[in-house]
Design a protein around this motif. Sequence first.
Motif, mmCIF file in Angstrom:
data_model
loop_
_atom_site.group_PDB
_atom_site.id
_atom_site.type_symbol
_atom_site.label_atom_id
_atom_site.label_comp_id
_atom_site.label_asym_id
_atom_site.label_seq_id
_atom_site.Cartn_x
_atom_site.Cartn_y
_atom_site.Cartn_z
ATOM 1 N N ALA A 12 0.834 -1.207 0.000
ATOM 2 C CA ALA A 12 0.000 0.000 0.000
ATOM 3 C C ALA A 12 0.862 1.247 0.000
ATOM 4 N N GLY A 13 1.983 1.192 0.696
ATOM 5 C CA GLY A 13 2.903 2.328 0.721
ATOM 6 C C GLY A 13 3.480 2.630 -0.642
ATOM 7 N N CYS B 143 10.199 4.798 -1.848
ATOM 8 C CA CYS B 143 10.206 5.169 -0.434
ATOM 9 C C CYS B 143 8.984 4.618 0.293
ATOM 10 N N GLY B 144 7.821 4.676 -0.345
ATOM 11 C CA GLY B 144 6.618 4.139 0.272
ATOM 12 C C GLY B 144 6.692 2.639 0.478
ATOM 13 N N ALA B 145 7.315 1.939 -0.472
ATOM 14 C CA ALA B 145 7.522 0.503 -0.318
ATOM 15 C C ALA B 145 8.459 0.206 0.845
ATOM 16 N N ASN C 8 12.051 8.352 2.742
ATOM 17 C CA ASN C 8 10.750 8.646 3.330
ATOM 18 C C ASN C 8 9.875 9.259 2.241
ATOM 19 N N PRO C 9 8.658 8.766 2.043
ATOM 20 C CA PRO C 9 7.851 9.233 0.907
ATOM 21 C C PRO C 9 7.443 10.699 0.993
ATOM 22 N N GLU C 10 7.143 11.204 2.185
ATOM 23 C CA GLU C 10 6.743 12.611 2.296
ATOM 24 C C GLU C 10 7.918 13.542 1.992
ATOM 25 N N LYS C 11 9.075 13.231 2.553
ATOM 26 C CA LYS C 11 10.254 14.065 2.299
ATOM 27 C C LYS C 11 10.623 14.031 0.820
ATOM 28 N N GLY D 291 6.291 1.753 4.232
ATOM 29 C CA GLY D 291 4.902 1.393 4.419
ATOM 30 C C GLY D 291 4.006 2.618 4.387
ATOM 31 N N ILE D 292 2.727 2.403 4.212
ATOM 32 C CA ILE D 292 1.778 3.498 4.014
ATOM 33 C C ILE D 292 1.633 4.383 5.243
ATOM 34 N N LYS D 293 1.946 3.866 6.437
ATOM 35 C CA LYS D 293 1.769 4.652 7.656
ATOM 36 C C LYS D 293 2.736 5.829 7.748
ATOM 37 N N ALA D 294 3.731 5.865 6.887
ATOM 38 C CA ALA D 294 4.657 7.001 6.862
ATOM 39 C C ALA D 294 4.064 8.200 6.133
ATOM 40 N N ILE D 295 2.921 8.005 5.502
ATOM 41 C CA ILE D 295 2.232 9.098 4.806
ATOM 42 C C ILE D 295 1.065 9.546 5.672
#
Length: 333
Positions: free
Chosen positions: A8-9, A292-294, A266-269, A297-301
């Motif tokens: 999902a990430g 980065c999301g992989a 990190n996906p947001e950064k 994981g999705i919880k980092a977003i």
Amino acid sequence: MLLEEKIAGAIAGMTLGDALGMPGELWPRQYIENQIGYIEDFLDGPSDNEVACYFSAGQFTDDSAQALLFLEAVCQYKTIPDVKILADKLLKWIENVNGFEKNLLGASSKAALLAHSKNEDYTIYTSKAETNGAAMRIAPLGCIIGDTNPEKMAQAVAKISRVTHSSDVTVAGASMIAQAVASAISGKTFDDIMQDVFAVHDIALKLGTPTYSANSKARLQVALSLLPSCKNDAEVSQMVYDVVGTGVLSSEAVPAALTIAYYCQNPEKAAIMCANLGGDTDTIGAMACAVCGAYTGIKAIRPAWISTLEKANGINFKQYTDMILATRNVFKL
């Protein structure tokens, strides 16, 4: 971390980087700063951006739209569908969004798909393609194919990409992104992810029609070697822009995305850095943030961003995650 969280990430990260990078797409970095300022959240596409002007805040572009279309096709057939099936699906999507008239497609994809629509020889265009259209939509395939078989990964990427891209540099670049996603999902460190990326590049490069393009692996290696000399995020961004390049060529966009993924982790950064990078911001963002999301994981977003992405695009990340989980163990090449 649960496998479904990492899958999902990857999908959410892809759409995040795409949507956050949309407003400044194909603008120089200084122009983005002058016209928009520093991008830290979803924005409407500016009216004077001829590519982004059709999109509202939180909407992703053709990058993610094509990626999800290909994902649905692979999950439907449990393999890589034939070229004609993929071409027909793409042409139907283009018709629905008026894509040819809005100029939403990259040059290589547009030329190849116009040939498909006229039943002409599309390989004239795919074999000479140098742009990033294959790489921008490949992340979901990295969620389906495991990280342990780079030969299988490269062959699958070459097969699904040939509808619009069949040159060495485009097959290799797309394979690098797919492998990075797969290796990140498996829980490897970023150093190990890069080693897998280098390995699949060399395999995939032999599967495409030879071109005289710059070598994406070599450019990535140079960029990674320069990271320690960068003192902060701004210097990393400038180095990628100046040294690797951030244009639509696969040999620029792919190493740029992987350099930023390696640096940010990190996906947001990564999404924010890509949005302000200049150049093909949405595509580089989609690729970097999928990796980065992989990894995280999705919880980092942040949940608010997940909600915006789902509502703005009429999608559900759990639905795509479930599709991938149902396909991973039955997929055959």
